[in-house]
Write a protein that holds these residues in place. Structure first.
Motif, PDB file in Angstrom:
ATOM      1  N   GLN A 116       0.833  -1.206   0.000  1.00  0.00           N
ATOM      2  CA  GLN A 116       0.000   0.000   0.000  1.00  0.00           C
ATOM      3  C   GLN A 116       0.869   1.258   0.000  1.00  0.00           C
ATOM      4  O   GLN A 116       0.578   2.234  -0.697  1.00  0.00           O
ATOM      5  N   ILE A 117       1.929   1.230   0.773  1.00  0.00           N
ATOM      6  CA  ILE A 117       2.799   2.403   0.867  1.00  0.00           C
ATOM      7  C   ILE A 117       3.519   2.640  -0.465  1.00  0.00           C
ATOM      8  O   ILE A 117       3.561   3.753  -0.984  1.00  0.00           O
ATOM      9  N   VAL A 118       4.066   1.577  -1.015  1.00  0.00           N
ATOM     10  CA  VAL A 118       4.790   1.701  -2.281  1.00  0.00           C
ATOM     11  C   VAL A 118       3.851   2.169  -3.389  1.00  0.00           C
ATOM     12  O   VAL A 118       4.185   3.049  -4.185  1.00  0.00           O
ATOM     13  N   THR A 119       2.660   1.592  -3.412  1.00  0.00           N
ATOM     14  CA  THR A 119       1.680   1.972  -4.439  1.00  0.00           C
ATOM     15  C   THR A 119       1.296   3.440  -4.307  1.00  0.00           C
ATOM     16  O   THR A 119       1.185   4.164  -5.306  1.00  0.00           O
ATOM     17  N   TYR A 120       1.109   3.873  -3.074  1.00  0.00           N
ATOM     18  CA  TYR A 120       0.717   5.273  -2.873  1.00  0.00           C
ATOM     19  C   TYR A 120       1.755   6.221  -3.480  1.00  0.00           C
ATOM     20  O   TYR A 120       1.406   7.173  -4.174  1.00  0.00           O
ATOM     21  N   TYR A 121       3.020   5.949  -3.219  1.00  0.00           N
ATOM     22  CA  TYR A 121       4.038   6.872  -3.728  1.00  0.00           C
ATOM     23  C   TYR A 121       4.179   6.774  -5.247  1.00  0.00           C
ATOM     24  O   TYR A 121       4.474   7.772  -5.905  1.00  0.00           O
ATOM     25  N   ARG A 122       3.938   5.597  -5.805  1.00  0.00           N
ATOM     26  CA  ARG A 122       3.967   5.497  -7.260  1.00  0.00           C
ATOM     27  C   ARG A 122       2.843   6.349  -7.858  1.00  0.00           C
ATOM     28  O   ARG A 122       3.050   7.120  -8.794  1.00  0.00           O
ATOM     29  N   GLN A 123       1.659   6.237  -7.256  1.00  0.00           N
ATOM     30  CA  GLN A 123       0.520   7.006  -7.768  1.00  0.00           C
ATOM     31  C   GLN A 123       0.724   8.502  -7.548  1.00  0.00           C
ATOM     32  O   GLN A 123       0.372   9.330  -8.401  1.00  0.00           O
ATOM     33  N   ALA A 124       1.290   8.849  -6.414  1.00  0.00           N
ATOM     34  CA  ALA A 124       1.514  10.270  -6.141  1.00  0.00           C
ATOM     35  C   ALA A 124       2.520  10.841  -7.134  1.00  0.00           C
ATOM     36  O   ALA A 124       2.337  11.956  -7.656  1.00  0.00           O
ATOM     37  N   ALA A 125       3.589  10.101  -7.384  1.00  0.00           N
ATOM     38  CA  ALA A 125       4.613  10.580  -8.323  1.00  0.00           C
ATOM     39  C   ALA A 125       4.014  10.764  -9.713  1.00  0.00           C
ATOM     40  O   ALA A 125       4.321  11.735 -10.416  1.00  0.00           O
ATOM     41  N   GLU A 126       3.148   9.833 -10.093  1.00  0.00           N
ATOM     42  CA  GLU A 126       2.475   9.982 -11.390  1.00  0.00           C
ATOM     43  C   GLU A 126       1.532  11.181 -11.385  1.00  0.00           C
ATOM     44  O   GLU A 126       1.448  11.934 -12.351  1.00  0.00           O
ATOM     45  N   ALA A 127       0.828  11.345 -10.268  1.00  0.00           N
ATOM     46  CA  ALA A 127      -0.168  12.412 -10.208  1.00  0.00           C
ATOM     47  C   ALA A 127       0.479  13.789 -10.333  1.00  0.00           C
ATOM     48  O   ALA A 127      -0.047  14.680 -11.004  1.00  0.00           O
ATOM     49  N   ILE A 128       1.635  13.968  -9.671  1.00  0.00           N
ATOM     50  CA  ILE A 128       2.241  15.309  -9.709  1.00  0.00           C
ATOM     51  C   ILE A 128       3.137  15.485 -10.926  1.00  0.00           C
ATOM     52  O   ILE A 128       3.522  16.601 -11.280  1.00  0.00           O
ATOM     53  N   PRO A 149      13.183  -0.064   6.027  1.00  0.00           N
ATOM     54  CA  PRO A 149      14.200   0.337   5.052  1.00  0.00           C
ATOM     55  C   PRO A 149      13.935  -0.293   3.687  1.00  0.00           C
ATOM     56  O   PRO A 149      14.144   0.356   2.658  1.00  0.00           O
ATOM     57  N   GLY A 150      13.449  -1.513   3.675  1.00  0.00           N
ATOM     58  CA  GLY A 150      13.154  -2.170   2.402  1.00  0.00           C
ATOM     59  C   GLY A 150      12.077  -1.445   1.608  1.00  0.00           C
ATOM     60  O   GLY A 150      12.141  -1.361   0.381  1.00  0.00           O
ATOM     61  N   VAL A 151      11.089  -0.928   2.290  1.00  0.00           N
ATOM     62  CA  VAL A 151      10.030  -0.181   1.606  1.00  0.00           C
ATOM     63  C   VAL A 151      10.576   1.136   1.056  1.00  0.00           C
ATOM     64  O   VAL A 151      10.260   1.533  -0.074  1.00  0.00           O
ATOM     65  N   ILE A 152      11.398   1.789   1.837  1.00  0.00           N
ATOM     66  CA  ILE A 152      11.999   3.035   1.348  1.00  0.00           C
ATOM     67  C   ILE A 152      12.838   2.742   0.093  1.00  0.00           C
ATOM     68  O   ILE A 152      12.786   3.480  -0.891  1.00  0.00           O
ATOM     69  N   ARG A 153      13.572   1.646   0.132  1.00  0.00           N
ATOM     70  CA  ARG A 153      14.366   1.279  -1.046  1.00  0.00           C
ATOM     71  C   ARG A 153      13.481   1.038  -2.255  1.00  0.00           C
ATOM     72  O   ARG A 153      13.814   1.461  -3.371  1.00  0.00           O
TER      73      ARG A 153
END
Lengths: 311, 311, 311, 311
Positions: A116-128, A149-153
């Protein structure tokens, strides 16, 4: 002046100056910008949670961003956390057009799983827009979102536009060490790591490999000196200065609106802000708290005369 | 030696000493008990979260309680938080029979509304017996249960057996002031307020009306001195001593198992514990963290020689 | 009779019968056991959340487990969720010695990241002994722990003793399909998937590949029939029967103690339990609620005469 | 046409129709508005969570509100939940100028204590203007904010502009009974209570004293009929109709984006929407899910021919 992963130093989180009636105090805003620049900072973050961003409408926010960006010849990062991507995109587009260097995105507190966290940032990066550099804010105590740390990576690897981590996990020293280890073993590209938490762990965070501070302490010149001393290998001197400030820094730090109330009060005492008013709803300091802050500042001033404040 | 609302001073939260193989280290347990007594403490809390209580079975827990109660001529408070009232009642009955002074009850993290919290404590007090003095633990950062001063007043008023508040809200100074105001205006009877959070705010908590500390810092003698100095009105001296310890105290404080790892390590370095082992699952300190702790202790020792530890 | 990944069918979650004074009603316990067996069930889960396990002390729990295991010639699964591994290990050892087929472990509601969840189950499996078959309970609405299919696969792969998933995610049909896909593509070994949520989605869960139900509906014979019809490919008949029960099943389902109150009331009305008493603290049904349940049962009985209850 | 506490009947929560490319589908929006009116509804709620409001920017939101308000001669309620009062005030002012009847405000999921909840609604009412009628949304499963009946009474009593409760606690029947009891004993003025949860408990909610439904089921005519039958005292007929829909209604209900995906799919099948597209990020139904929905609709149609959908 796009934000890059090479950013280092101190980037204060700026409060938003208000008049007592709740309107934005532009004179204080300019004075605060100059105050930060004079302190030797390397960028400014505006419109974050601490900047009372949720109380600002779009016009207010844009006016503030324009004013600070025009005045300061350093990278300006704009808080862009929003409940939906429409509002986020709208704000980001406008501030990037004005010349912002990048934006900061915090995770909504409903995220739970790694995916969920990784997906959110992918969508946010696309959105902006993937050309907009962004800062990943990792602040579990406040947002209730825990990033390993793995999620941040994974986020860094998936999104080229993620150039900086605002690290404010607590305790978080091992996380910095792990992330720097990922860089060394080649499994993650370099991103800047600047730390928050009011600077509360800055001394050891620098030892562990942080690139600086991205936080709103009322004495940014101290943060600048600690980062400089640490970078120069003057560890004892860095700790001596840091420890002298620590009792007050801890008092300013506490979560929630009280920390902001302390900070605005001290910035007012220092002549930076004309008023310590918060836009409603906000907290004000009790008489006891003000006296405690004054007492702490007098004690800091025994070591660091810059904390001397005329009564 | 029943716990009463007149309790004052310092009541350390005791860790549980283990051998490397996970068995309870009774020799270290005795030595730690003596160490606390020599530090001038006024009671001891055992089997709390920090005492790794969830990793102990009933027999272990009873054996530890018996041993400490027999050895120490001060009130012993026993952590009795449990997911159900059956386990709670069973433990409380056994330790009260052994001579415990009272028990500490934390709220389950599923409580939300004011009424849910008040109801829980009413049921818990009934479950353990209304003749058993209990400590109300208010620790929102860890338990995610937020108690307003009004809720605490309701719990105190409904339950005569509630004699003490372990206050560890954060920031929590105004809460102490409000509760003391309730006493002054006659709307709440007196209960002792001892503070937690690793002692991080003890200096000002004493100023605001706390009766002492109920927390597990590795230098309990410092807590004793700060409480004594504050009670004697020697405010500057209290802060001087406190501030000298603060950089290390902050490092020891962080939430979760890491704080316990630091504390056990330093108690081992001080010769109190034979080992810093935690029963599984537990954390151990990285080499970097141990070096940071050693560095911090050497700095504390410049001011307070009791923190001197032979290398 | 060890639980294996080949288990199929209906395994009711048994409530614990109490007398009005809160003592365990052994006669009703025996009668309920026989009632389940007569309904054609394939196992029984005891001492779960719904079995009011947190209100039972160790002696009560063991006595109940012994009685049910001796009486029923089907696999008995024992709820073993506990706040710490010591209490968990102690209970598991005792019930396995008595002849339990396996245990069920729910995640503590403090787990957040994928790694935390996976680590917890690894530690739990070690704590209870890797020879003890266990059921993984996935119930995010109640436990606030969200497990992705990938996390479940990691737990299954790491722990040979994980033989069954109690699936009660909501909505959860796609999760079953994904997990069965993992089996087909060879990335996860087979585990039994039995579903919970009071049976609310059993009809389509069977279509998606579930092996049966592991839930506590007051008419287990209906669950048995639906599972049998679905397994026989009689889809319309399965849905017809299920839909006839659905209005009451939904009423019984609601989360929290109210669902249990409804269920105990109906089991009492059906002559299985002598009383619908819950051990304190518990909820009882309002007069309105009892009337609503009676009304619903009368409506179910128009289709399924087994739901006919003498007034 | 200001919303008052006398409102009764069915107020659907409207989804927002999008084209496949994510732009708003105005033709479908008009058709959906007409469809609702033809179903006999008593108002429409737009721009709620289900209306994908967080994905709409201010211009989109205003355009939708204008279009629906102009077309429908019933009270239009506009979702105004926002992370900050600035954005909330800005939206509310604009839609009230356009002729909205009132707004709906959900609590931010960070609220915990009774006082925090009450304070939030006082501040929100002040922020939007105390002349703007608002709906209090009580939806603990989704928002993690638990409001006792006493808290709702405090909010209603403090804020004259609170005219309606959207009740979607779960299970929540006793809460309706308690609130209606407050009215009878004179401790709370009357507010309309319309219920949500996808209509899942509408039958008994009407029995308990609800004034209608405020939810987004794809067959609003069924909700209208159930409310009408219940109001006319035709209880069995109301339940017969409700129960015939229940298997599909339950399928549509599940929390999160899946429920919306089902609803949009069926509204598309019914010819109301041209597409079931959600604006990104959104979920789409799997082939299995679509087949399950089709199957359920065919079963509903055996009783209620309005659910007949041409293949």
């Amino acid at each position: 002046m796009a934000l890059t992963s090479g950013i280092k130093g101190v980037i204060p989180i700026a409060p938003t100056p208000f008049h007592a009636d709740g309107t934005v105090d532009e004179v204080s805003l300019d004075r605060m910008t100059d105050f930060f620049l004079a302190a030797g900072i390397d960028g400014i973050t505006i419109l974050g949670q601490l900047g009372e961003a949720p109380k600002l409408d779009h016009q207010d926010a844009i006016a503030i961003a324009r004013r600070v960006i025009r005045r300061a010849n350093v990278p300006i990062i704009v808080g862009a956390s929003a409940p939906g991507f429409a509002a986020m995109r709208s704000l980001v587009r406008d501030v990037m057009d004005l010349g912002a260097a990048g934006v900061m995105i915090a995770p909504p507190n409903t995220l739970r799983t790694d995916d969920q966290i990784v997906t959110y940032y992918r969508q946010a990066a696309e959105a902006i827009g993937t050309d907009v550099p962004f800062v990943l804010q990792d602040y579990p105590l406040t947002f209730s979102v825990v990033m390993t740390p793995g999620v941040i990576r994974r986020i860094v690897t998936e999104n080229d536009s993620c150039v900086m981590l605002k690290h404010e996990d607590w305790p978080g020293l091992e996380k910095i060490t792990t992330l720097r280890g990922f860089e060394r073993d080649g499994s993650m590209r370099h991103v800047a790591i600047l730390t928050g938490n009011g600077g509360l762990f800055l001394d050891f965070e620098m030892d562990r490999g942080a690139d600086g501070a991205n936080t709103g302490y009322a004495f940014p010149e101290m943060l600048v000196d600690v980062v400089r001393l640490a970078a120069a290998g003057k560890r004892d001197e860095a700790h001596d200065l840091f420890d002298a400030h620590l009792p007050y820094l801890l008092y300013e730090q506490p979560q929630g609106a009280l920390g902001l109330a302390v900070r605005k009060y001290v910035l007012m005492r220092r002549g930076v802000l004309a008023s310590d008013a918060q836009r409603k709803p906000g907290l004000s300091l009790s008489a006891e708290a003000r006296a405690e802050v004054d007492y702490l500042l007098s004690r800091v001033a025994r070591f660091d005369r810059r904390a001397q404040i005329a009564r």
